[in-house]
Enzyme design. Structure first.
Site, PDB file in Angstrom:
ATOM      1  NE  ARG A 229      -2.165 -11.141   3.819  1.00 23.32           N
ATOM      2  CZ  ARG A 229      -2.346 -10.253   2.978  1.00 23.32           C
ATOM      3  NH1 ARG A 229      -1.507  -9.614   2.175  1.00 23.32           N
ATOM      4  NH2 ARG A 229      -3.602  -9.546   3.122  1.00 23.32           N
TER       5      ARG A 229
ATOM      6  NE  ARG B 209      -9.289  -6.579  -2.770  1.00 24.54           N
ATOM      7  CZ  ARG B 209      -8.157  -6.555  -1.923  1.00 24.54           C
ATOM      8  NH1 ARG B 209      -7.369  -5.645  -2.161  1.00 24.54           N
ATOM      9  NH2 ARG B 209      -8.089  -7.215  -0.635  1.00 24.54           N
TER      10      ARG B 209
ATOM     11  NE  ARG C   8     -10.104  -1.877  -1.526  1.00 14.27           N
ATOM     12  CZ  ARG C   8      -9.199  -2.962  -0.542  1.00 14.27           C
ATOM     13  NH1 ARG C   8      -8.099  -2.377  -0.431  1.00 14.27           N
ATOM     14  NH2 ARG C   8      -9.698  -3.975  -0.031  1.00 14.27           N
TER      15      ARG C   8
ATOM     16  NE  ARG D  12      -9.393  -8.671   3.081  1.00 12.39           N
ATOM     17  CZ  ARG D  12      -9.837  -7.425   2.416  1.00 12.39           C
ATOM     18  NH1 ARG D  12     -11.112  -7.625   1.977  1.00 12.39           N
ATOM     19  NH2 ARG D  12      -9.187  -6.579   2.118  1.00 12.39           N
TER      20      ARG D  12
HETATM   21  P1  AP5 Z   1      -5.850   0.469   0.697  1.00 12.63           P
HETATM   22  O1  AP5 Z   1      -4.706   1.095   0.261  1.00 12.63           O
HETATM   23  O2  AP5 Z   1      -6.482  -0.354  -0.490  1.00 12.63           O
HETATM   24  O3  AP5 Z   1      -5.692  -0.526   1.605  1.00 12.63           O
HETATM   25  P2  AP5 Z   1      -4.643  -1.816   1.566  1.00 12.63           P
HETATM   26  O4  AP5 Z   1      -3.942  -1.803   3.290  1.00 12.63           O
HETATM   27  O5  AP5 Z   1      -4.017  -2.162   0.604  1.00 12.63           O
HETATM   28  O6  AP5 Z   1      -5.854  -2.938   2.180  1.00 12.63           O
HETATM   29  P3  AP5 Z   1      -6.086  -4.253   1.256  1.00 12.63           P
HETATM   30  O7  AP5 Z   1      -7.508  -4.549   1.569  1.00 12.63           O
HETATM   31  O8  AP5 Z   1      -5.637  -4.242   0.139  1.00 12.63           O
HETATM   32  O9  AP5 Z   1      -5.200  -5.342   2.307  1.00 12.63           O
HETATM   33  P4  AP5 Z   1      -5.416  -6.745   2.183  1.00 12.63           P
HETATM   34  O10 AP5 Z   1      -4.194  -6.854   2.950  1.00 12.63           O
HETATM   35  O11 AP5 Z   1      -6.437  -7.305   2.676  1.00 12.63           O
HETATM   36  O12 AP5 Z   1      -5.396  -7.259   1.069  1.00 12.63           O
HETATM   37  P5  AP5 Z   1      -4.500  -7.881  -0.172  1.00 12.63           P
HETATM   38  O13 AP5 Z   1      -4.780  -7.472  -1.542  1.00 12.63           O
HETATM   39  O14 AP5 Z   1      -2.954  -7.702   0.302  1.00 12.63           O
HETATM   40  O15 AP5 Z   1      -6.852   1.439   1.342  1.00 12.63           O
HETATM   41  C1  AP5 Z   1      -8.198   1.038   1.361  1.00 12.63           C
HETATM   42  C2  AP5 Z   1      -9.335   2.109   1.103  1.00 12.63           C
HETATM   43  O16 AP5 Z   1      -9.211   3.194   2.087  1.00 12.63           O
HETATM   44  C3  AP5 Z   1      -8.904   2.565  -0.348  1.00 12.63           C
HETATM   45  O17 AP5 Z   1     -10.154   2.935  -0.946  1.00 12.63           O
HETATM   46  C4  AP5 Z   1      -8.485   4.010   0.050  1.00 12.63           C
HETATM   47  O18 AP5 Z   1      -8.675   5.036  -0.948  1.00 12.63           O
HETATM   48  C5  AP5 Z   1      -8.691   4.287   1.383  1.00 12.63           C
HETATM   49  N1  AP5 Z   1      -7.715   4.986   2.273  1.00 12.63           N
HETATM   50  C6  AP5 Z   1      -6.293   4.419   2.264  1.00 12.63           C
HETATM   51  N2  AP5 Z   1      -5.678   5.576   3.127  1.00 12.63           N
HETATM   52  C7  AP5 Z   1      -6.608   6.170   3.705  1.00 12.63           C
HETATM   53  C8  AP5 Z   1      -6.559   7.383   4.673  1.00 12.63           C
HETATM   54  N3  AP5 Z   1      -5.456   7.637   5.122  1.00 12.63           N
HETATM   55  N4  AP5 Z   1      -7.784   7.912   4.925  1.00 12.63           N
HETATM   56  C9  AP5 Z   1      -8.899   7.762   4.425  1.00 12.63           C
HETATM   57  N5  AP5 Z   1      -8.961   6.525   3.570  1.00 12.63           N
HETATM   58  C10 AP5 Z   1      -7.926   6.046   3.197  1.00 12.63           C
HETATM   59  O19 AP5 Z   1      -4.802  -9.585  -0.132  1.00 12.63           O
HETATM   60  C11 AP5 Z   1      -6.207  -9.842  -0.416  1.00 12.63           C
HETATM   61  C12 AP5 Z   1      -6.235 -11.315  -0.288  1.00 12.63           C
HETATM   62  O20 AP5 Z   1      -5.120 -12.059  -1.027  1.00 12.63           O
HETATM   63  C13 AP5 Z   1      -5.838 -12.020   1.176  1.00 12.63           C
HETATM   64  O21 AP5 Z   1      -6.786 -12.055   1.996  1.00 12.63           O
HETATM   65  C14 AP5 Z   1      -5.154 -13.326   0.777  1.00 12.63           C
HETATM   66  O22 AP5 Z   1      -6.418 -14.270   0.521  1.00 12.63           O
HETATM   67  C15 AP5 Z   1      -4.301 -13.267  -0.276  1.00 12.63           C
HETATM   68  N6  AP5 Z   1      -2.997 -12.811   0.122  1.00 12.63           N
HETATM   69  C16 AP5 Z   1      -2.289 -11.561  -0.658  1.00 12.63           C
HETATM   70  N7  AP5 Z   1      -1.071 -11.593  -0.053  1.00 12.63           N
HETATM   71  C17 AP5 Z   1      -0.836 -12.764   0.420  1.00 12.63           C
HETATM   72  C18 AP5 Z   1       0.357 -13.232   1.271  1.00 12.63           C
HETATM   73  N8  AP5 Z   1       1.495 -12.955   1.270  1.00 12.63           N
HETATM   74  N9  AP5 Z   1       0.159 -14.561   1.696  1.00 12.63           N
HETATM   75  C19 AP5 Z   1      -1.095 -15.470   1.767  1.00 12.63           C
HETATM   76  N10 AP5 Z   1      -2.062 -14.801   1.104  1.00 12.63           N
HETATM   77  C20 AP5 Z   1      -2.217 -13.519   0.460  1.00 12.63           C
HETATM   78 MG    MG Z   2      -3.877  -3.367  -1.085  1.00 16.97          MG
END
Ligand code: AP5
Ligand code: MG
Ligand code: ZN
Length: 217
Positions: A88, A161, A127, A172
């Protein structure tokens, strides 16, 4: 085959990774999922990460690269990895090169899910996931087939969440634009980036990704 799924919050990284795991036996490494598990377990990492995640900001590069390294050690060579939500930042992208190189692995593709930011708030606030197996659902786009029952494991318990509220989503997005989108050129220069229309319906997005992995796109 090792790939990165890249895209803003709600782009569908987790949804598509779940499909690739089921269809191709790949392993999903989601730093978000790992950090949420650490928060739940109350580990040292979890204690450090909780407030940062609740605010929608990024956890430190050292923490996430360390947990990715630990997990990579448990995955055998023949199994493909999907990096979901990692790297990221530039520093994380550099760490990933080292982590993969040290283990004789290499990246095959960086798949960017292109989405319209306005749609993402609706996706994220709708979600929810199964509290038992983690299968992902959405109030409008992907309800369980039998209301209130997980399609995968039959559980009746679901959860949302804490960072899935409109205000945190905005932070975000800002973090994504400022720190994550700028890593794309690194991978463009290596010819690894493929773009997929993340606004298409879920099945079509999967088909587009599968075509790339099969060398047909
Ligand atoms: P979904 O598939 O859940 O989306 P996603 O891209 O996985 O979104 P996230 O919210 O998980 O991404 P994020 O990057 O903010 O969170 P993360 O957990 O990585 O889809 C979303 C919804 O839409 C679902 O309900 C799905 O059914 C629907 N949907 C999907 N595709 C669709 C379509 N084509 N049409 C219609 N509906 C659809 O990170 C969370 C936190 O963790 C960060 O903010 C940070 O604090 C920390 N963190 C995580 N990784 C790191 C890192 N590498 N470095 C630093 N901090 C980090
Ligand atoms: Mg995700
Ligand atoms: Zn379930």
């Amino acid at each position: 085959m090792d790939i990165i799924l890249l895209g803003p919050p709600g782009a569908g990284k987790g949804t598509q990774a779940e499909r690739l795991v089921a269809d191709r036996g790949m392993v999903q490494l989601s730093t978000g999922d790992m950090l949420r598990a650490a928060v739940k377990a109350g580990t040292e990492v979890g204690l450090k990460a909780k407030a940062v995640m609740d605010a929608g900001e990024l956890v430190s590069d050292e923490i996430v690269s360390a947990i990715i390294g630990e997990r990579l050690d448990q995955i055998d060579h023949a199994t493909g990895v999907i990096f979901d939500g990692y790297p990221r930042t530039r520093a994380q992208a550099e760490s990933l090169d080292t982590l993969l190189g040290d283990r004789g692995r290499k990246l095959d593709y960086v798949i960017e899910l292109e989405v319209d930011e306005d749609a993402l708030v609706e996706r994220i606030t709708g979600r929810f996931t199964c509290a038992v197996c983690g299968a992902g659902y959405h109030d409008k786009f992907k309800l369980p087939k039998v209301p209130g029952t997980c399609d995968v494991c039959g559980s009746h318990e679901f959860k949302r969440r804490p960072d899935d509220n409109a205000e945190t989503v905005r932070t975000r997005m800002v973090e994504y634009r400022a720190k994550t989108a700028p890593i794309l050129p690194i991978y463009e220069a290596r010819g690894l980036v493929r773009r997929v229309d993340g606004m298409a319906d879920i099945d079509h997005v999967t088909q587009a990704i599968e075509a790339i992995l099969d060398g047909k796109a």
